[in-house]
Design a protein around this motif. Structure first.
Motif, short mmCIF file in Angstrom:
data_model
loop_
_atom_site.label_atom_id
_atom_site.label_comp_id
_atom_site.label_asym_id
_atom_site.label_seq_id
_atom_site.Cartn_x
_atom_site.Cartn_y
_atom_site.Cartn_z
N ASP A 26 -3.18 0.60 4.14
CA ASP A 26 -3.34 -0.27 2.98
C ASP A 26 -4.47 0.17 2.07
O ASP A 26 -4.56 -0.26 0.92
N ASP A 27 -5.34 1.03 2.57
CA ASP A 27 -6.54 1.44 1.83
C ASP A 27 -6.48 2.95 1.61
O ASP A 27 -6.25 3.73 2.54
N ASN A 47 2.86 -5.85 4.82
CA ASN A 47 1.58 -6.51 5.02
C ASN A 47 0.48 -5.94 4.14
O ASN A 47 -0.71 -6.23 4.34
N ALA A 48 0.85 -5.12 3.17
CA ALA A 48 -0.15 -4.48 2.31
C ALA A 48 -0.63 -5.42 1.22
O ALA A 48 0.09 -6.31 0.76
N THR A 49 -1.85 -5.16 0.77
CA THR A 49 -2.39 -5.84 -0.41
C THR A 49 -2.33 -4.87 -1.59
O THR A 49 -1.98 -3.71 -1.43
N THR A 50 -2.67 -5.34 -2.76
CA THR A 50 -2.72 -4.48 -3.94
C THR A 50 -4.16 -4.05 -4.15
O THR A 50 -5.02 -4.86 -4.47
N GLY A 51 -4.44 -2.76 -3.92
CA GLY A 51 -5.80 -2.26 -4.01
C GLY A 51 -6.28 -2.09 -5.44
O GLY A 51 -5.53 -2.30 -6.41
N ASP A 69 2.12 -2.58 -6.98
CA ASP A 69 1.80 -3.68 -6.07
C ASP A 69 1.98 -3.27 -4.62
O ASP A 69 2.79 -2.39 -4.29
N PHE A 70 1.23 -3.96 -3.74
CA PHE A 70 1.38 -3.81 -2.29
C PHE A 70 1.39 -2.33 -1.90
O PHE A 70 2.26 -1.86 -1.17
N ASP A 71 0.39 -1.56 -2.38
CA ASP A 71 0.43 -0.12 -2.24
C ASP A 71 -0.10 0.33 -0.87
O ASP A 71 -1.07 -0.20 -0.33
N VAL A 72 0.59 1.32 -0.31
CA VAL A 72 0.15 2.01 0.90
C VAL A 72 -0.05 3.47 0.55
O VAL A 72 0.48 3.97 -0.45
N GLY A 143 4.43 1.96 -3.39
CA GLY A 143 4.39 0.51 -3.49
C GLY A 143 5.58 -0.05 -4.21
O GLY A 143 6.62 0.60 -4.36
N SER A 144 5.43 -1.30 -4.69
CA SER A 144 6.50 -2.03 -5.36
C SER A 144 6.15 -2.21 -6.83
O SER A 144 4.97 -2.29 -7.20
#
Length: 603
Positions: A26-27, A47-51, A69-72, A143-144
């Motif tokens: 996620d980071d 389960n990712a957040t948007t960094g 969004d929700f980038d890995v 991501g999305s």
């Protein structure tokens, strides 16, 4: 075994196969936990957040946002030098709208350092490409699209050769453009070393999104080889490892560096964020071409294609009513059209094929009738339109039929294929004809546009060649209880004139004759007839003794062998003409009737 029932299982197995670690970092600082190379890799941003990183990249701008969004994150290490393609196009899993970016190195990226980014390449899935060096690492952000859901997906990474060096000289100074002279062809170019010159920065023709300028511009000279309409485009700059994402092109007379206000044509976005200009050119004359990027977007390497095509031979008459489509009967070619002042009809407004951005409608629609002249496929497009006022077209095609019956029958419909312009592609067969609906996306402006119609396949030869317009189809029933019909066979060549018209289902023993013209209309029961006449205007009637036939079937070869009894000056059949024929026949007793109508488009 039903393959469709197995595919979800195969996808699930691939996404969770033993030994295949999913990309879930996620980071960006922990991207090294997902070290990848060429091949297929599963990723999961559930389960990712948007960094904070990678959210303001200019290359990532699409549909009003830069964000992912929700980038890995993962680190890809190249195993060869050349070009890498990172694609989500073959994704399985639950993700429905991806967005991908890449950065040089393995550290968290500084703003403005993306080397590639994409939202939609194959539907709502993403694909990027960029130059690579063996052993070097690259940070991949997956991501999305903002607002879309997170989920699981796959990426494929492939490595291949680089596209090669420039074909143009990539001259940074307009004063030197005379040293780089080209004709029609395809040319690699690069603006990576270019600066932004003083010339061509204030052209009214070039105004787009608040700016007139062209950054990092290079210059060359194009010399036309024929009197034609020249098309200069950068649409093919989206090939793998060509890094030009947002081009801008202008054309001037080749008279030294251009004065402000002298541009012949200019375009920013015609095929996504790439450019197309179209302008009339004269054989032997030279034109100065300015090629660069939209201000603030990055320079890069790309391909410029130059072609010469016939200028529009005619403008459509812009029939506002579906029932009048046959007035504009067309074949392959280049046509102008204009839907300013057109109303939005009732037909073709609810097609499932046409649903996009919340609507199926086509605003300000006009209609034409396309007659097939080859077995194969057809491309019907407004792509390549330049210097027109309709910059957001929408179009559909239907098998030719009475207007009230076409809803739900569209064979193709498109809103945006090349920027905001439209393209239809579908298979065709000799003897077919199609209603074309041309208009604008609802809420956009109406105006002028080009229509390019190109067929690929074997030309139609002897056999049924006519099509039946909506008027007078079917004919009124005769004394046998059925309607007499007309068809055509032969070869639709104005030079060969090998066309035979055939009347069928005429009452046995009753006589009749054919008549034809370039004009179609409708008059009900003329002179007390049981039928309707639809071939109007300057008619040529074939009613000499040798031309009169007798039911139930009679035929006539039209043209040089059998000319009308009242030949009309200037009414000889010419290439590009569409002629309509109908048969009159005596019915039992003192009454008479008419067949339906057959039309032939001559080449």
């Amino acid at each position: 075994m039903n393959l469709s029932s197995v595919l979800p299982l195969l996808t699930a197995c691939l996404l969770c196969a033993p030994g295949r670690a999913q990309i879930t970092s996620d980071d960006c600082a922990s991207a090294g936990m997902s070290m990848i190379g060429p091949g297929t890799h599963a990723w999961d941003n559930t389960n990712a957040t948007t960094g904070a990183e990678g959210q303001t990249e200019g290359l990532c701008y699409a549909f009003g946002t830069f964000a992912i969004d929700f980038d890995v994150w993962a680190v890809y290490t190249a195993t060869a030098s050349g070009c890498a393609i990172v694609s989500a196009c073959n994704s399985g899993g639950s993700l429905t709208d991806t967005k991908i970016a890449a950065y040089a190195g393995s550290a968290c990226p500084a703003p403005g350092t993306a080397i590639a980014c994409n939202d939609d390449n194959c539907g709502f899935f993403s694909e990027i490409s960029f130059s690579i060096t063996a052993g070097q690492s690259y940070l991949i952000q997956l991501g999305s699209f903002p607002g879309a859901m997170a989920g699981t997906a796959l990426i494929d990474i492939t490595e291949g050769p680089s596209p090669g060096p420039s074909d143009l000289m990539d001259l940074d100074d307009c004063a030197a453009a005379g040293a780089d002279v080209v004709g029609p062809g395809s040319y690699r170019f690069s603006t990576l070393a270019a600066t932004t010159g003083a010339q061509g920065q204030n052209e009214p023709n070039c105004y787009a999104f608040g700016l007139n300028g062209i950054d990092n511009d290079i210059w060359f000279t194009y010399t036309a080889t024929q009197n034609a309409c020249t098309v200069i485009e950068t649409c093919n700059s989206n090939q793998p490892c060509l890094t030009f994402n947002d081009t801008k092109v202008a054309v001037y007379p080749a008279q030294g560096c251009p004065a402000t206000g002298t541009s012949i044509a200019c375009n920013d976005d015609a095929c996504e964020s790439r450019s197309v200009v179209v302008f009339p050119s004269v054989a032997g004359q030279s034109y100065l071409v300015q090629l660069g990027n939209f201000p603030g977007s990055g320079s890069g390497a790309g391909i410029v294609d130059i072609s010469e095509t016939p200028c529009p031979g005619a403008s459509l008459s812009n029939q506002d009513d579906c029932a009048g489509a046959a007035v504009d009967t067309i074949g392959p070619g280049h046509y102008g059209w204009d839907n300013q002042g057109a109303t939005t009809g009732t037909e073709g407004q609810t097609e499932a094929n046409c649903y996009l951005f919340g609507t199926s409608g086509i605003q300000g629609d006009i209609w034409a009738l396309y007659v097939v002249t080859a077995d194969g496929s057809v491309t019907i497009e407004s792509c390549g339109s330049a210097g027109n006022s309709n910059d957001d077209t929408k179009m559909a095609a239907y098998p030719a039929a009475p207007c009230g019956t076409i809803d739900g029958t569209s064979v193709a419909c498109n809103d945006d294929t090349c920027g905001l312009l439209s393209q239809l592609v579908f298979n065709i067969q000799c003897g077919e004809s199609y209603l074309l609906q041309l208009g604008s996306f609802p809420g956009s402006g109406d105006g002028t546009a080009d229509l390019f119609l190109t067929e690929v396949g074997a030309p139609c030869s002897a056999g049924p060649i006519g099509f039946t317009p909506m008027q007078c189809d079917p004919g009124n029933p005769n004394s046998t209880g059925i309607s007499a019909t007309i068809r055509a066979e032969g070869f639709a060549s104005a030079a060969a004139m090998d066309v035979t018209v055939i009347a069928e289902q005429v009452p046995p023993g009753e006589f009749g004759f054919f008549f034809g013209s370039r004009t179609i209309g409708f008059i009900a029961n003329p002179g007390g007839s049981l039928g309707n006449i639809c071939v109007l205007g300057n008619q040529g009637r074939y009613h000499m003794a040798s031309q009169i036939g007798q039911g139930p079937t009679f035929t006539l070869q039209v043209g040089d062998i059998n000319v009308p009894t009242n030949p009309l000056p200037g009414e000889m059949i010419q290439p590009g003409d569409t002629w309509y024929w109908q048969a009159w026949y005596r019915d039992i007793g003192p009454t008479n009737n008419f067949t339906n109508v057959v039309a032939v488009a001559f080449n």
